[in-house]
Enzyme design. Structure first.
Site, PDB file in Angstrom:
ATOM      1  N   ARG A  98      47.978  13.161  -4.223  1.00 32.15           N
ATOM      2  CA  ARG A  98      48.893  13.117  -5.019  1.00 32.15           C
ATOM      3  C   ARG A  98      49.566  14.695  -5.099  1.00 32.15           C
ATOM      4  O   ARG A  98      48.865  15.530  -5.155  1.00 32.15           O
ATOM      5  CB  ARG A  98      48.412  12.642  -6.551  1.00 32.15           C
ATOM      6  CG  ARG A  98      47.665  13.617  -7.263  1.00 32.15           C
ATOM      7  CD  ARG A  98      47.489  12.696  -8.397  1.00 32.15           C
ATOM      8  NE  ARG A  98      46.870  13.441  -9.669  1.00 32.15           N
ATOM      9  CZ  ARG A  98      46.810  13.151 -10.865  1.00 32.15           C
ATOM     10  NH1 ARG A  98      47.359  12.171 -11.382  1.00 32.15           N
ATOM     11  NH2 ARG A  98      46.154  14.045 -11.800  1.00 32.15           N
ATOM     12  N   THR A 102      54.546  16.275  -9.372  1.00 37.38           N
ATOM     13  CA  THR A 102      55.284  14.967  -9.620  1.00 37.38           C
ATOM     14  C   THR A 102      54.143  13.614  -9.955  1.00 37.38           C
ATOM     15  O   THR A 102      54.411  12.813 -10.556  1.00 37.38           O
ATOM     16  CB  THR A 102      56.105  14.512  -8.436  1.00 37.38           C
ATOM     17  OG1 THR A 102      55.322  14.183  -7.166  1.00 37.38           O
ATOM     18  CG2 THR A 102      57.289  15.224  -8.261  1.00 37.38           C
ATOM     19  N   ASP A 196      38.707  16.650 -12.225  1.00 35.03           N
ATOM     20  CA  ASP A 196      38.976  16.186 -11.041  1.00 35.03           C
ATOM     21  C   ASP A 196      37.857  15.720 -10.314  1.00 35.03           C
ATOM     22  O   ASP A 196      36.896  16.501  -9.952  1.00 35.03           O
ATOM     23  CB  ASP A 196      39.588  17.185 -10.101  1.00 35.03           C
ATOM     24  CG  ASP A 196      40.097  16.746  -8.738  1.00 35.03           C
ATOM     25  OD1 ASP A 196      39.400  16.207  -8.181  1.00 35.03           O
ATOM     26  OD2 ASP A 196      41.324  16.869  -8.325  1.00 35.03           O
ATOM     27  N   ASP A 199      36.765  17.208  -6.652  1.00 39.40           N
ATOM     28  CA  ASP A 199      36.522  18.618  -6.794  1.00 39.40           C
ATOM     29  C   ASP A 199      35.068  18.579  -7.249  1.00 39.40           C
ATOM     30  O   ASP A 199      34.228  19.560  -6.663  1.00 39.40           O
ATOM     31  CB  ASP A 199      37.500  19.415  -7.665  1.00 39.40           C
ATOM     32  CG  ASP A 199      38.771  19.467  -7.018  1.00 39.40           C
ATOM     33  OD1 ASP A 199      38.852  19.361  -5.726  1.00 39.40           O
ATOM     34  OD2 ASP A 199      39.673  20.332  -7.551  1.00 39.40           O
TER      35      ASP A 199
HETATM   36  N1  URA Z   1      42.223  12.023 -10.443  1.00 40.28           N
HETATM   37  C1  URA Z   1      40.976  12.800 -10.796  1.00 40.28           C
HETATM   38  O1  URA Z   1      40.145  13.081 -10.295  1.00 40.28           O
HETATM   39  N2  URA Z   1      41.028  13.011 -12.277  1.00 40.28           N
HETATM   40  C2  URA Z   1      41.992  12.549 -13.177  1.00 40.28           C
HETATM   41  O2  URA Z   1      41.944  12.875 -14.405  1.00 40.28           O
HETATM   42  C3  URA Z   1      43.071  11.899 -12.637  1.00 40.28           C
HETATM   43  C4  URA Z   1      42.976  11.750 -11.247  1.00 40.28           C
END
Ligand code: URA
Length: 205
Positions: A98, A102, A196, A199
């Site tokens: 992503r 955006t 995330d 991560d």
């Molecule tokens: N992807 C993620 O890892 N965390 C989010 O909050 C949204 C998308």
């Protein structure tokens, strides 16, 4: 979800002080719980087996082949748990990244095995935020001729807007998630969420 085990595990995942190894361990355990929940919706047929005592016993086996489709990269975290239970499953990959500005997901990789119309397809993606990646993947799968009723979408946390998007676009796809959060922040992250997922699971922060 009102389940103590799921609450314990998702609390570990949400806590920003959970180090990577513990985050990974909690996510791996939660993935096994999600397999269990998804399995309730798999099609099975009745079979009879013979026990070592030469007795007949009624049982079940899967009626259809399973195809697993993890969305790269976070979906990879759920894959080992599903392969543990479904070692014969074929695996297809959809890579969506992503755009951080955006929040729109761009397809950068796609490699799917042959999928028969009657196969059951399990799409794996821990975080359903806007629903954009999920909807793009479901579009790819349904354009192969797979009926929505044959697809189960499995995640860890879904935000209300993401679930609504998927339900609206694909009303017959079954969505299974450990918990639901109400909203997204301006950067389209799920709040309260867990940050995330990729991560934290892969240690790439
Ligand atoms: N992807 C993620 O890892 N965390 C989010 O909050 C949204 C998308």
């Amino acid at each position: 979800m009102d389940d103590k085990l799921i609450q314990l595990l998702t609390t570990k995942l949400r806590d920003k002080n959970t180090p990577m190894a513990e985050f990974r361990a909690a996510a791996d355990k939660l993935a096994l719980v999600l397999v269990h929940q998804a399995a309730q919706f798999l099609h099975v047929k009745q079979i009879t087996v013979t026990t070592p005592l030469e007795q007949s016993a009624q049982g079940t086996e899967l009626r259809e082949n399973i195809v697993l489709v993890p969305i790269l990269r976070s979906g990879l975290a759920l894959l080992p748990a599903f392969l543990q239970y479904f070692p014969h499953a074929r695996v297809g990959f959809v890579g969506l990244k992503r755009d951080e500005k955006t929040a729109i997901a761009h397809l950068y990789y796609k490699k799917l095995p042959p999928i028969k119309a009657e196969d059951q397809v399990l799409v794996l993606d821990p975080m359903i935020a806007t629903g954009g990646s999920g909807a793009s993947t479901l579009k790819i799968v349904t354009e192969l001729g797979i009926r929505q009723e044959q697809i189960i979408f499995i995640g860890v946390i879904a935000a209300t807007p993401g679930i609504e998007e998927i339900n609206h676009e694909f009303p017959h796809v079954k969505v299974i998630v450990a918990c639901r959060d109400q909203k997204l922040n301006a950067a389209k992250y799920i709040v309260p969420g867990l940050g995330d997922f990729g991560d934290r699971y892969f240690g790439s922060e």
